[in-house]
Enzyme design. Structure first.
Site, PDB file in Angstrom:
ATOM      1  N   ARG A 197      14.280  44.276 -87.078  1.00 15.71           N
ATOM      2  CA  ARG A 197      14.452  43.190 -88.059  1.00 15.71           C
ATOM      3  C   ARG A 197      15.870  42.665 -87.957  1.00 15.71           C
ATOM      4  O   ARG A 197      16.826  43.417 -88.087  1.00 15.71           O
ATOM      5  CB  ARG A 197      14.252  43.727 -89.483  1.00 15.71           C
ATOM      6  CG  ARG A 197      12.856  44.024 -89.829  1.00 15.71           C
ATOM      7  CD  ARG A 197      12.628  44.054 -91.322  1.00 15.71           C
ATOM      8  NE  ARG A 197      13.656  44.640 -92.150  1.00 15.71           N
ATOM      9  CZ  ARG A 197      13.583  44.699 -93.465  1.00 15.71           C
ATOM     10  NH1 ARG A 197      12.537  44.178 -94.090  1.00 15.71           N
ATOM     11  NH2 ARG A 197      14.521  45.252 -94.170  1.00 15.71           N
ATOM     12  N   THR A 228      18.215  37.428 -91.183  1.00 16.68           N
ATOM     13  CA  THR A 228      16.994  36.671 -91.511  1.00 16.68           C
ATOM     14  C   THR A 228      15.844  37.581 -91.938  1.00 16.68           C
ATOM     15  O   THR A 228      14.868  37.102 -92.504  1.00 16.68           O
ATOM     16  CB  THR A 228      16.514  35.878 -90.289  1.00 16.68           C
ATOM     17  OG1 THR A 228      16.138  36.815 -89.260  1.00 16.68           O
ATOM     18  CG2 THR A 228      17.608  34.959 -89.753  1.00 16.68           C
ATOM     19  N   ASP A 262      16.315  53.450 -94.886  1.00 13.23           N
ATOM     20  CA  ASP A 262      15.995  52.986 -93.535  1.00 13.23           C
ATOM     21  C   ASP A 262      15.361  54.136 -92.754  1.00 13.23           C
ATOM     22  O   ASP A 262      16.027  55.109 -92.407  1.00 13.23           O
ATOM     23  CB  ASP A 262      17.278  52.502 -92.844  1.00 13.23           C
ATOM     24  CG  ASP A 262      16.968  51.837 -91.511  1.00 13.23           C
ATOM     25  OD1 ASP A 262      16.295  52.476 -90.662  1.00 13.23           O
ATOM     26  OD2 ASP A 262      17.375  50.684 -91.317  1.00 13.23           O
ATOM     27  N   ASP A 274      16.905  54.987 -89.224  1.00 13.25           N
ATOM     28  CA  ASP A 274      18.205  55.656 -89.340  1.00 13.25           C
ATOM     29  C   ASP A 274      18.046  57.096 -89.802  1.00 13.25           C
ATOM     30  O   ASP A 274      18.749  57.999 -89.332  1.00 13.25           O
ATOM     31  CB  ASP A 274      19.111  54.900 -90.329  1.00 13.25           C
ATOM     32  CG  ASP A 274      19.733  53.662 -89.695  1.00 13.25           C
ATOM     33  OD1 ASP A 274      19.682  53.537 -88.458  1.00 13.25           O
ATOM     34  OD2 ASP A 274      20.253  52.814 -90.446  1.00 13.25           O
TER      35      ASP A 274
HETATM   36  C1  PRP Z   1      11.908  48.893 -89.899  1.00 12.10           C
HETATM   37  C2  PRP Z   1      10.549  49.563 -89.974  1.00 12.10           C
HETATM   38  C3  PRP Z   1       9.617  48.447 -89.616  1.00 12.10           C
HETATM   39  C4  PRP Z   1      10.297  47.243 -90.220  1.00 12.10           C
HETATM   40  C5  PRP Z   1       9.612  46.925 -91.505  1.00 12.10           C
HETATM   41  O1  PRP Z   1      12.334  48.811 -88.594  1.00 12.10           O
HETATM   42  O2  PRP Z   1      10.450  50.683 -89.148  1.00 12.10           O
HETATM   43  O3  PRP Z   1       9.448  48.268 -88.216  1.00 12.10           O
HETATM   44  O4  PRP Z   1      11.657  47.612 -90.474  1.00 12.10           O
HETATM   45  O5  PRP Z   1      10.126  45.771 -92.049  1.00 12.10           O
HETATM   46  P1  PRP Z   1       9.278  44.436 -92.172  1.00 12.10           P
HETATM   47  O6  PRP Z   1       7.930  44.815 -92.700  1.00 12.10           O
HETATM   48  O7  PRP Z   1      10.078  43.608 -93.154  1.00 12.10           O
HETATM   49  O8  PRP Z   1       9.209  43.788 -90.825  1.00 12.10           O
HETATM   50  P2  PRP Z   1      13.797  48.286 -88.203  1.00 12.10           P
HETATM   51  O9  PRP Z   1      13.772  46.815 -87.971  1.00 12.10           O
HETATM   52  O10 PRP Z   1      14.792  48.784 -89.194  1.00 12.10           O
HETATM   53  O11 PRP Z   1      14.019  48.918 -86.773  1.00 12.10           O
HETATM   54  P3  PRP Z   1      14.135  50.465 -86.353  1.00 12.10           P
HETATM   55  O12 PRP Z   1      12.750  51.054 -86.444  1.00 12.10           O
HETATM   56  O13 PRP Z   1      14.611  50.357 -84.943  1.00 12.10           O
HETATM   57  O14 PRP Z   1      15.114  51.151 -87.256  1.00 12.10           O
HETATM   58  N1  URA Z   2      12.618  49.186 -93.020  1.00 20.53           N
HETATM   59  C1  URA Z   2      12.967  50.415 -93.467  1.00 20.53           C
HETATM   60  O1  URA Z   2      13.214  51.332 -92.663  1.00 20.53           O
HETATM   61  N2  URA Z   2      13.011  50.608 -94.788  1.00 20.53           N
HETATM   62  C2  URA Z   2      12.739  49.630 -95.665  1.00 20.53           C
HETATM   63  O2  URA Z   2      12.795  49.892 -96.876  1.00 20.53           O
HETATM   64  C3  URA Z   2      12.386  48.363 -95.187  1.00 20.53           C
HETATM   65  C4  URA Z   2      12.335  48.165 -93.844  1.00 20.53           C
END
Ligand code: PRP
Ligand code: URA
Length: 210
Positions: free
Chosen positions: A105, A109, A201, A204
């Site tokens: 994400r 945005t 997150d 993380d």
């Molecule tokens: C997080 C999560 C989803 C997304 C959800 O990933 O694991 O993929 O956000 O958010 P959304 O429904 O608003 O799209 P992130 O983008 O943080 O990436 P990561 O898994 O690499 O930490």
């Molecule tokens: N992605 C995450 O990992 N946590 C949230 O709460 C939303 C998006």
């Protein structure tokens, strides 16, 4: 939409999820809990797999018994956090093939950005389980499923641990043919599109990054 979404309220899942939410839970335990919850969810989400009868020789007698029939499965974690769910799913269904969709994400945005896509070549024959612990705005799930649908899989299910109502709405509207499974439906999103109360997150916390 109601029939399209299943919330697993099993006590073991709810107990483990509470420990995942706890900010004091470190990465090692968090990863273990993601795995354990995923295993329990896999058990529930595969409840409708068709069975067929085969003959088996026990040490005592020949008998008829059931094995999983027909369709093959594919697991597609959305990178990174979806990886945390993968090993548990593969322990339950070792014959499944694995695809990967890389999405993150954008911090400004909140829109998903694709950076990787590798799916099994025979995906047309497979029932796909898309894995991502968090369904927040739904942007990542909707985009991942758009990508997967271009390869025409036999069916798609989406497994997440925590879902926001906003994400459920976006996903079920964009993909009314996709069954959604989660362990909890939380209150909603905050101004940064994080799920509230959520668990922070997920990526993380799984990988120990900040
Ligand atoms: C997080 C999560 C989803 C997304 C959800 O990933 O694991 O993929 O956000 O958010 P959304 O429904 O608003 O799209 P992130 O983008 O943080 O990436 P990561 O898994 O690499 O930490
Ligand atoms: N992605 C995450 O990992 N946590 C949230 O709460 C939303 C998006």
């Amino acid at each position: 939409m109601e029939n399209q979404v299943t919330v697993f309220d099993h006590p073991l899942i709810q107990h483990k999820l509470t420990h995942m939410r706890d900010e004091k839970t470190g990465s090692k335990l968090f990863r273990e809990l993601v795995s354990e919850v995923s295993m329990l969810m896999c058990y529930e989400a595969t409840r409708d797999l068709p069975l067929k009868e085969v003959e088996v020789q026990t040490p005592l007698v020949k008998t008829k018994s059931k094995v999983i029939a027909g369709r093959k499965l594919a697991f597609v974690p959305i990178l990174r956090a979806g990886l945390g769910m993968l090993d548990a799913m593969l322990e339950m269904v070792p014959a499944a093939k694995v695809g990967h969709i890389g999405l993150y994400r954008d911090e400004e945005t909140h829109e998903p950005v694709e950076y990787y896509n590798k799916l099994p070549s025979d995906i047309e024959e497979r029932d796909v389980f898309v894995l991502d612990p968090m369904l927040a705005t739904g942007g990542s799930a909707v985009d991942a499923i758009n990508i997967i649908k271009k390869s025409h899989p036999h069916s798609i299910k989406f497994l997440c641990i925590i879902a926001a109502p906003e994400g459920i709405k976006a996903l079920t509207e964009a993909h009314p043919d996709v069954q959604v499974f989660c362990a909890a439906k939380d209150e909603g999103l905050n101004e940064n599109c994080y799920i509230m109360p959520g668990l922070g997150d997920a990526g993380d916390r799984i990988f120990g990054t900040k």
